[in-house]
Each structure stands twice: as C-alpha cells, then as structure tokens.
Design a protein around this motif. Sequence first.
Motif, mmCIF file in Angstrom:
data_model
loop_
_atom_site.group_PDB
_atom_site.id
_atom_site.type_symbol
_atom_site.label_atom_id
_atom_site.label_comp_id
_atom_site.label_asym_id
_atom_site.label_seq_id
_atom_site.Cartn_x
_atom_site.Cartn_y
_atom_site.Cartn_z
ATOM 1 N N SER A 1 -22.627 -5.151 57.216
ATOM 2 C CA SER A 1 -23.836 -4.327 57.146
ATOM 3 C C SER A 1 -25.111 -5.169 57.009
ATOM 4 N N GLU A 2 -25.064 -6.295 56.284
ATOM 5 C CA GLU A 2 -26.289 -7.070 56.036
ATOM 6 C C GLU A 2 -26.419 -8.294 56.938
ATOM 7 N N ILE A 3 -25.281 -8.916 57.250
ATOM 8 C CA ILE A 3 -25.325 -10.154 58.052
ATOM 9 C C ILE A 3 -25.083 -9.848 59.533
ATOM 10 N N GLY A 4 -24.251 -8.829 59.793
ATOM 11 C CA GLY A 4 -24.027 -8.441 61.196
ATOM 12 C C GLY A 4 -22.802 -9.078 61.824
ATOM 13 N N VAL A 5 -21.790 -9.392 61.006
ATOM 14 C CA VAL A 5 -20.530 -9.918 61.541
ATOM 15 C C VAL A 5 -19.384 -9.140 60.885
ATOM 16 N N ALA A 6 -18.462 -8.624 61.703
ATOM 17 C CA ALA A 6 -17.329 -7.873 61.144
ATOM 18 C C ALA A 6 -16.104 -8.777 61.040
ATOM 19 N N ALA A 7 -15.467 -8.744 59.871
ATOM 20 C CA ALA A 7 -14.222 -9.486 59.635
ATOM 21 C C ALA A 7 -13.312 -8.561 58.818
ATOM 22 N N VAL A 8 -12.101 -9.000 58.520
ATOM 23 C CA VAL A 8 -11.154 -8.102 57.848
ATOM 24 C C VAL A 8 -10.886 -8.590 56.420
ATOM 25 N N PRO A 9 -11.032 -7.707 55.427
ATOM 26 C CA PRO A 9 -10.744 -8.096 54.039
ATOM 27 C C PRO A 9 -9.283 -8.517 53.885
ATOM 28 N N GLY A 10 -9.068 -9.639 53.188
ATOM 29 C CA GLY A 10 -7.731 -10.207 53.056
ATOM 30 C C GLY A 10 -6.723 -9.297 52.376
ATOM 31 N N SER A 11 -7.185 -8.459 51.435
ATOM 32 C CA SER A 11 -6.229 -7.648 50.679
ATOM 33 C C SER A 11 -5.466 -6.675 51.579
ATOM 34 N N SER A 12 -6.019 -6.378 52.773
ATOM 35 C CA SER A 12 -5.312 -5.427 53.644
ATOM 36 C C SER A 12 -4.038 -6.039 54.236
ATOM 37 N N PHE A 13 -3.846 -7.351 54.021
ATOM 38 C CA PHE A 13 -2.633 -7.996 54.529
ATOM 39 C C PHE A 13 -1.593 -8.215 53.434
ATOM 40 N N TYR A 14 -1.876 -7.713 52.227
ATOM 41 C CA TYR A 14 -0.985 -7.960 51.084
ATOM 42 C C TYR A 14 -0.576 -6.660 50.416
ATOM 43 N N ARG A 15 0.662 -6.631 49.930
ATOM 44 C CA ARG A 15 1.062 -5.539 49.049
ATOM 45 C C ARG A 15 0.458 -5.800 47.669
ATOM 46 N N ASP A 16 0.571 -7.085 47.220
ATOM 47 C CA ASP A 16 -0.061 -7.482 45.971
ATOM 48 C C ASP A 16 -1.516 -7.842 46.308
ATOM 49 N N GLN A 17 -2.385 -6.814 46.243
ATOM 50 C CA GLN A 17 -3.748 -6.958 46.756
ATOM 51 C C GLN A 17 -4.496 -8.116 46.113
ATOM 52 N N ALA A 18 -4.121 -8.469 44.876
ATOM 53 C CA ALA A 18 -4.796 -9.566 44.173
ATOM 54 C C ALA A 18 -4.706 -10.858 44.982
ATOM 55 N N LEU A 19 -3.612 -11.019 45.733
ATOM 56 C CA LEU A 19 -3.423 -12.257 46.498
ATOM 57 C C LEU A 19 -4.433 -12.382 47.643
ATOM 58 N N GLY A 20 -5.003 -11.250 48.050
ATOM 59 C CA GLY A 20 -5.962 -11.299 49.166
ATOM 60 C C GLY A 20 -7.406 -11.137 48.741
ATOM 61 N N ARG A 21 -7.653 -11.070 47.439
ATOM 62 C CA ARG A 21 -8.990 -10.730 46.939
ATOM 63 C C ARG A 21 -10.083 -11.733 47.282
#
Length: 392
Positions: free
Chosen positions: A341-361
């Motif tokens: 929204s502010e910089i203008g580049v879309a990437a994917v949050p790491g937690s969406s690749f983990y069951r243990d979301q803390a590992l992708g935080r």
Amino acid sequence: MSRLNGSRKPAQFKESVIREMTRLAQQHGAVNLSQGFPDFPAPEAVKAAARDAITAEVNQYTVTWGAPQLRQAVARDFTRRYGVPVDPEVQVTVCCGATEAMVATMLGTLDPGDEVVVFEPFYENYGPDAILSDAVIRYVTLHEPDWTFDPEALAAAFNHRTRAIIINSPHNPTGKVFTRDELAAIAELCHRWDVLAITDEIYEHIIYDGCRHVPMATIDGMADRTVTINSLSKTYSVTGWRVGWAIAPPRLAGAIRKVHDFLTVGAAAPLQAAGVTALSLPETYYVELATGYQRRRDMLLELLESRGFACFKPEGAYYVMTDIADFGLGDDTEFARYLVSEIGVAAVPGSSFYRDQALGRTKVRFTFCKRDETLQAAARKLDALRAPAGST
Ligand code: PLP
C-alpha cells in the motif's frame, strides 16, 4: 444456526493469501512480485499450436484421462529424461493443472483419518487438499538457511496411520532442491511404513548453479510407490491454461482417474493438443529457460540485498524467501501490507507458508518470474523503503 452456511470443510481453511496479495496489488497499482505467474510471453510455437487446434476443431471433450498424444508425450519425456518406464495408457492422468492433479491424487489415495507428512514451509494448497480429503497433516520443518530437515524429526512424523508424504522439489517457497541422499532417506521411511510419496515436480526445469533435479520415482524401489505431479504452467509460462498431470503406479492410477473424471471430466482439449507441441520443444528451450531465470534470480537477489533484505538464495523454482526482521516495520503481514500500500510492491507474508505461523513471522517471499522492466520498476519503488540500520 442456519443450515444455509458453507459446510465444515471450507470453514477450516482461509482464502489463498497469495491470490489476495495479487488483488491488493491491483487495487494499489503495485508491482506484483507475489503470485508466481510470468508477465512475459509464452513460447510462440506453443501458442500457435493452441490456435491451430481450435481452428482444426479440437473443441470437444478429450478422453477423460487426457488426449492420447499428450499422455504419450508425457510418458515419453519422463522415460527419456529419467529412465523410468511409464505406460501412457494406464499411468498418466491429465488434469486441470497440477492443482487438480494433487487434489485428485489425495482424494483418490487417502482415507479419512490417514496422516500425510508435509514439509513446512509449504505451498499453500496442500493444507486445504488434506482437509478436503479428511486427512491429517504431520508437519516437518525445513530449517533455514539451507532448508534442511532433521532426519529424526522426519522419522518421528511417520507411524502406522501415515499413508503418504508430499514432497515438492524444486521447492516453493524456499527454492530448495532435495538431494538424492535426502530423497533416499525419505524413501527408506516410505518403505519401512508402506507409505506413498506424492511429489510435486512442477519446477523440474527451473534449476540453477548446476543443481540437478532428482525425481522421487528414480530412487530405488520408489517408482511403484510414487505419484509424480507436473504441469505445463511453469515450464512453458502458461499458468492460465490449467493443464497438468499425474503419473501414478498402475494400481493407484484408476482411483486417481475416477476422482478426476467426476471433478472436472478433463482439461481444455485444444490446450492439451498444444501441450504435445510444448513437450517436443528442443533441449535448448529448457537450457534458455533455466539460464533466463538464473539471471532474473541474481537480479532480484541484488536488488533486495542492496536495499537491506536478508535473502535465502534459491537453487531452483522462481522465488526468493527473505528475512525482514531488521527493518523494524512489524511482522510479515504488517510488512507485506505496508509494502503493497505505501511502497507499491506486492510480496507474500511468510506465515502463509507455515502451520506454525511464528516460524514465518519475519519472512516475506518475492517472485522473479517477471520481465526485467518489472523487476526494475520494483527496484525503484523499493528505494523508498527505509533500509535497516547497519545494512548496506
Ligand atoms: N505446485 C506448486 C509447488 C506451485 O508453486 C504451483 C503454483 O504456484 C502449483 C503447484 C500450481 O500448479 P498449476 O498451475 O499447474 O495448477
């Protein structure tokens, strides 16, 4: 409570974060480095073959298991490259992308309560596929920086309820390429517990630095207990065509075929015809595909590292996992939202690749299956990002 709600299964999974990021990219006019689809053209010969097939009236249902010529091409290619015999009449099922091939395989081979071993981080479809199949996932963590697994943790994930393991190599999101030794260790457990290997090899040809892709079906004794999944999507830059396949041992192929038949009947007939042309492209095509992606990988690594991202260098596939902890801009989701929204580049949050979301935080994934201009546009946008203290 009204009965006019969704059923219990979809209530257990969320909308795809990756596709949501693509929508946000459109909304904010951001450069989209989130979803893995190329923004450069597909090979001309392959597109021409699709047009010719439509003109030649290849417009009706094919045989449900896939057009015979495509099944033959798939079988021929796998045997020629890897020396594993494949009977196209029995073993190959053409589906609507690797996505359908994976869910048809899981629905066709798992019973309620069966356990499936999945490495995390993972490609996000495997979780919902398991829920739809009434299966239970046992996660085994791949540890950065080189995304190796602890053999004891893997062995501990197997038990008498384990029915299958899913392996994705080259791996999304990390770019890990499983070595022959790692696959042999997995194979040993598959033999010990009588478990099926389901391997997603969709990035087979996108591989760097002299690494080699080793299909699980080539490991001793594994051809009879491996379903190999692949598709046209990534190799030929046609992610919207939705043509993929499963190569299964004869005793499992029938179950997968039945599920596929009732899920979708078949993939688009003219695009299957074009798939035959795709699979007959000369070897130089694959060499150029890999060298082109290696150049883009190096470009993205350089532009991210010079702006303060800690990067994990991929050996295959077309993604870079990064660590964003030092930016001090919140966790992965906050960071990705700020970035789009502010910089203008879309990437994917790491937690969406983990069951243990803390590992992708602290992780965010970028893709580089984009034109140089797109990557350069992202670089210019990222210049506005305040680099973490102490970085170059
Ligand atoms: N498997 C992996 C590991 C992927 O990364 C993707 C797409 O990003 C898919 C499967 C989807 O493949 P298809 O387009 O053939 O359905």
